[in-house]
Write a protein that holds these residues in place. Structure first.
Motif, mmCIF file in Angstrom:
data_model
loop_
_atom_site.group_PDB
_atom_site.id
_atom_site.type_symbol
_atom_site.label_atom_id
_atom_site.label_comp_id
_atom_site.label_asym_id
_atom_site.label_seq_id
_atom_site.Cartn_x
_atom_site.Cartn_y
_atom_site.Cartn_z
ATOM 1 N N LEU A 187 0.871 -1.296 -0.074
ATOM 2 C CA LEU A 187 -0.283 0.092 -0.111
ATOM 3 C C LEU A 187 0.558 1.215 -0.493
ATOM 4 C CD1 LEU A 187 -2.559 -1.277 2.996
ATOM 5 C CD2 LEU A 187 -2.824 -0.556 -0.181
ATOM 6 N N GLN A 188 1.993 1.287 0.812
ATOM 7 C CA GLN A 188 3.078 2.553 1.089
ATOM 8 C C GLN A 188 3.301 2.672 -0.396
ATOM 9 O OE1 GLN A 188 4.578 0.169 4.200
ATOM 10 N NE2 GLN A 188 3.801 1.638 5.851
ATOM 11 N N LEU A 189 4.086 1.189 -1.087
ATOM 12 C CA LEU A 189 4.198 1.152 -2.622
ATOM 13 C C LEU A 189 3.925 2.540 -3.609
ATOM 14 C CD1 LEU A 189 6.512 -0.260 -3.162
ATOM 15 C CD2 LEU A 189 5.375 -1.629 -4.767
ATOM 16 N N ALA A 190 2.950 2.547 -3.179
ATOM 17 C CA ALA A 190 1.769 4.119 -4.315
ATOM 18 C C ALA A 190 2.872 5.375 -4.048
ATOM 19 C CB ALA A 190 0.321 3.288 -4.281
ATOM 20 N N THR A 191 2.296 5.400 -2.644
ATOM 21 C CA THR A 191 2.986 7.602 -1.701
ATOM 22 C C THR A 191 4.499 6.968 -2.686
ATOM 23 O OG1 THR A 191 1.973 6.154 -0.083
ATOM 24 C CG2 THR A 191 3.484 8.242 0.229
ATOM 25 N N TYR A 192 5.783 6.282 -2.595
ATOM 26 C CA TYR A 192 6.859 5.936 -2.723
ATOM 27 C C TYR A 192 7.282 5.959 -4.273
ATOM 28 C CZ TYR A 192 7.412 3.525 1.317
ATOM 29 O OH TYR A 192 7.757 3.556 2.954
ATOM 30 N N LEU A 193 6.347 5.688 -4.559
ATOM 31 C CA LEU A 193 6.338 6.445 -6.551
ATOM 32 C C LEU A 193 5.676 7.617 -7.076
ATOM 33 C CD1 LEU A 193 5.138 2.576 -7.608
ATOM 34 C CD2 LEU A 193 7.094 3.588 -8.260
ATOM 35 N N GLY A 194 4.612 7.449 -5.887
ATOM 36 C CA GLY A 194 4.758 9.277 -6.767
ATOM 37 C C GLY A 194 5.719 10.364 -5.940
ATOM 38 N N PHE A 195 6.017 9.901 -4.573
ATOM 39 C CA PHE A 195 7.164 10.897 -4.568
ATOM 40 C C PHE A 195 8.352 10.567 -5.919
ATOM 41 C CE2 PHE A 195 5.674 10.802 -0.678
ATOM 42 C CZ PHE A 195 5.342 12.558 -0.236
ATOM 43 N N ILE A 196 8.742 9.942 -5.883
ATOM 44 C CA ILE A 196 9.689 9.481 -7.378
ATOM 45 C C ILE A 196 8.912 10.183 -9.020
ATOM 46 C CG2 ILE A 196 10.366 7.846 -9.013
ATOM 47 C CD1 ILE A 196 10.346 5.794 -5.980
ATOM 48 N N ALA A 197 8.069 9.743 -9.080
ATOM 49 C CA ALA A 197 7.286 10.636 -10.453
ATOM 50 C C ALA A 197 6.791 11.851 -9.752
ATOM 51 C CB ALA A 197 6.737 10.070 -10.415
ATOM 52 N N ALA A 198 6.995 12.565 -8.504
ATOM 53 C CA ALA A 198 6.541 13.891 -8.458
ATOM 54 C C ALA A 198 8.104 15.050 -8.699
ATOM 55 C CB ALA A 198 6.158 14.683 -6.944
ATOM 56 N N GLY A 199 8.814 13.822 -8.268
ATOM 57 C CA GLY A 199 10.228 14.622 -7.665
ATOM 58 C C GLY A 199 11.273 14.175 -9.374
ATOM 59 N N LEU A 200 10.741 13.395 -10.281
ATOM 60 C CA LEU A 200 11.192 13.549 -11.468
ATOM 61 C C LEU A 200 10.952 14.696 -12.532
ATOM 62 C CD1 LEU A 200 11.024 10.166 -12.794
ATOM 63 C CD2 LEU A 200 13.046 11.467 -12.830
ATOM 64 N N SER A 201 9.340 15.097 -12.589
ATOM 65 C CA SER A 201 8.644 16.221 -12.805
ATOM 66 C C SER A 201 9.239 17.337 -12.475
ATOM 67 C CB SER A 201 7.266 15.647 -12.951
ATOM 68 O OG SER A 201 7.037 16.198 -11.488
ATOM 69 N N ILE A 202 9.613 17.319 -11.472
ATOM 70 C CA ILE A 202 9.704 18.313 -10.984
ATOM 71 C C ILE A 202 11.637 19.323 -11.663
ATOM 72 C CG2 ILE A 202 10.839 19.631 -8.739
ATOM 73 C CD1 ILE A 202 8.756 18.780 -7.106
ATOM 74 N N ILE A 203 12.400 17.571 -11.109
ATOM 75 C CA ILE A 203 13.893 18.055 -12.114
ATOM 76 C C ILE A 203 13.591 18.200 -13.931
ATOM 77 C CG2 ILE A 203 15.621 16.521 -12.079
ATOM 78 C CD1 ILE A 203 15.348 15.625 -10.240
ATOM 79 N N THR A 204 12.665 17.727 -14.354
ATOM 80 C CA THR A 204 12.872 17.153 -15.992
ATOM 81 C C THR A 204 11.513 18.978 -15.974
ATOM 82 O OG1 THR A 204 10.850 16.072 -15.673
ATOM 83 C CG2 THR A 204 13.170 15.410 -16.562
ATOM 84 N N ILE A 205 10.801 19.238 -15.705
ATOM 85 C CA ILE A 205 10.255 20.607 -16.260
ATOM 86 C C ILE A 205 10.708 22.137 -16.876
ATOM 87 C CG2 ILE A 205 8.390 22.425 -15.743
ATOM 88 C CD1 ILE A 205 6.687 19.774 -14.523
ATOM 89 N N PRO A 206 11.748 22.201 -14.741
ATOM 90 C CA PRO A 206 12.796 23.484 -15.514
ATOM 91 C C PRO A 206 12.922 22.675 -16.723
ATOM 92 C CG PRO A 206 13.126 22.441 -13.547
ATOM 93 C CD PRO A 206 12.044 21.909 -13.724
ATOM 94 N N ILE A 207 14.144 22.310 -16.237
ATOM 95 C CA ILE A 207 14.772 21.203 -18.235
ATOM 96 C C ILE A 207 14.599 21.660 -19.197
ATOM 97 C CG2 ILE A 207 16.307 19.748 -19.098
ATOM 98 C CD1 ILE A 207 16.768 18.626 -16.012
ATOM 99 N N VAL A 208 13.368 20.772 -19.458
ATOM 100 C CA VAL A 208 13.285 20.982 -20.633
ATOM 101 C C VAL A 208 12.569 22.907 -21.366
ATOM 102 C CG1 VAL A 208 10.861 20.596 -21.961
ATOM 103 C CG2 VAL A 208 11.544 18.195 -20.661
ATOM 104 N N ILE A 209 11.647 23.973 -19.879
ATOM 105 C CA ILE A 209 11.591 24.601 -20.185
ATOM 106 C C ILE A 209 13.201 25.024 -20.652
ATOM 107 C CG2 ILE A 209 11.249 26.719 -18.742
ATOM 108 C CD1 ILE A 209 9.556 25.487 -17.955
#
Ligand code: UDP
Ligand code: MG
Length: 317
Positions: A228-250
Motif C-alpha cells: 500500500l505504501q508503494l503507491a506513495t513512494y512511486l508517487g514521490f518518485i514521479a513527482a520528484g522526476l517531474s520537478i527536475i525535468t520540467i525546468p530542464i525542458v523549459i
C-alpha cells in the motif's frame, strides 16, 4: 481422555499416500508411549481418499476424520484440524510424506524441554523442480524483508505447537490465512529443528503455481502494509522526476533546443504514470477484497461429516 499428541494431516486427493502415512505415523507415535490421535481432514478429495479415510477410521479409533463439503484449500484444512485437535501438543504434517514423521520425535523432545512452538526448517529439498525451489526461496526472503513479523526462513507448516499456542491460533479467525506467519506472530518460546524434506511418496503436487501465488499474496497482505505504501513512494518518485525535468525542458526550449519535441516522450510519460496508477489500484483492490471477505463473515469451512464430532457443529466461523 485427552490425548497427549494430535497429528494433523490435510488430505486432497492423496489416496496412494494414506495407508503409508498412517503406518509411519503409527510407528513413530507408538514409540512415545503416550496417547495420540491423527486428525485427517479431507479437503474435498475426488479420488476416493474420502472412503479411504473412513475405512482407516473404522480400523483405528485414534483416527478422527473431518470431511469437508468441498475443497477449501490447504491452509483452511489445517485450520479445521487445529479446531478439532484435542492434544496437549499438536503437530501439522503434510499427507504426502514430504515431512518425515520421524522428525516429530525431535520436536517432542524440544517441547518437553519447554519450547511452545517447534518449527521444522528445510535444510534440503528432494525431488522438487528448480522453479519451485527458487520461487520458494525467493518468497521466504521477500516475506522476511517486508513483513513486521520475523517468519523463520525456509519453514513450512510442518511444526509442533503447544495447546496454549493452538488455543490462541484458534481464536484468530481471519479468512485469508497464512498459518506459519500467524504462528510466528503469536510469540511464545519458539525453536527450529532442521530436516531434509523428502520427495513426495506418491502423486503430484496439489499446489499449482496459481495456489502458490495466492498463498504468497495472503502472506504479504496479511502481514505487511508495504504494498500500500508503494503507491506513495512511486508517487514521490514521479513527482520528484517531474520537478527536475520540467525546468530542464523549459530551459532547453528557451535556448532553442528541440530535442524534447515529439510524441514519444509524451507517450512514455503517460503510459508510465498510467501503469503505476493501475498497479496501485490493483494493490488497493487486493486489500479491499480481503476486507470484503472478512465483513461477509462466512464460516471458514463447511464440514459435511465428522463422525467423532464432539463439537456438535457443522461449521465454524
Ligand atoms: N492440500 C489440501 N488442499 C489443497 C491442496 C493441498 O489439503 O487444496 C494438502 C495436500 O493433500 C498435502 C498438503 O496439503 O497433504 C501439501 O500439499 P502439496 O504436497 O501438494 O504441496 P507441495 O508440497 O507440493 O508444496
Ligand atoms: Mg507436498
Amino acid at each position: 481422555m485427552q490425548p497427549t499428541f494430535t497429528i494433523i494431516a490435510p488430505v486432497y486427493n492423496e489416496l496412494d499416500n494414506l495407508p503409508i502415512l498412517y503406518q509411519r505415523v503409527k510407528e513413530v507415535m507408538d514409540t512415545t508411549g503416550e496417547l495420540w490421535e491423527l486428525v485427517l481432514i479431507d479437503d474435498g478429495s475426488r479420488d476416493g481418499s474420502t472412503e479411504a479415510i473412513r475405512s482407516l477410521a473404522r480400523q483405528d479409533d485414534r483416527i478422527r476424520p473431518v470431511i469437508f463439503a468441498r475443497n477449501f484449500g490447504h491452509q483452511i484444512a489445517v485450520t479445521a484440524g487445529l479446531d478439532y485437535s484435542r492434544g496437549k501438543a499438536v503437530v501439522i504434517i503434510d499427507a504426502d510424506l514430504q515431512d518425515p514423521p520421524e522428525v516429530i520425535l525431535e520436536m517432542i523432545e524440544k517441547w518437553r524441554e519447554g519450547y511452545e512452538v517447534v518449527y521444522a526448517v528445510r535444510a534440503e529439498r528432494e525431488g522438487e523442480t528448480w522453479f519451485k525451489k527458487t520461487t520458494a526461496s525467493l518468497f521466504y526472503r521477500i516475506i522476511f524483508k517486508i513483513t513486521d513479523v520475523k517468519i523463520p526462513l525456509d519453514t513450512g507448516d510442518f511444526r509442533l505447537m503447544d495447546r496454549k499456542v493452538v488455543n490462541v491460533m484458534n481464536s484468530m479467525r481471519e479468512k485469508h490465512r497464512f498459518l506459519r506467519g500467524m504462528s510466528a506472530w503469536v510469540g511464545f518460546k519458539q525453536v527450529g529443528v532442521s530436516y531434509k524434506r523428502a520427495a513426495r511418496f506418491a502423486g503430484t503436487t496439489k499446489y499449482p503455481f496459481k495456489k502458490m501465488f495466492k498463498l504468497a499474496l495472503n502472506a504479504i497482505t496479511g502481514f505487511s502494509y508495504f504494498p500500500l505504501q508503494l503507491a506513495t513512494y512511486l508517487g514521490f518518485i514521479a513527482a520528484g522526476l517531474s520537478i527536475i525535468t520540467i525546468p530542464i525542458v523549459i530551459a532547453a526550449r528557451a535556448w532553442g533546443n528541440e530535442t524534447f519535441l515529439g510524441q514519444a516522450s509524451t507517450l512514455i510519460a503517460v503510459l508510465f504514470l498510467g501503469g503505476v496508477q493501475l498497479i496501485s489500484l490493483g494493490i488497493l483492490g487486493e486489500y479491499i477484497g480481503r476486507i470484503y471477505d472478512e465483513v461477509k463473515g462466512r464460516p471458514l469451512y463447511i464440514v459435511s461429516e465428522a463422525p467423532m464430532d464432539e463439537l456438535k457443529e457443522t461449521s465454524k466461523e
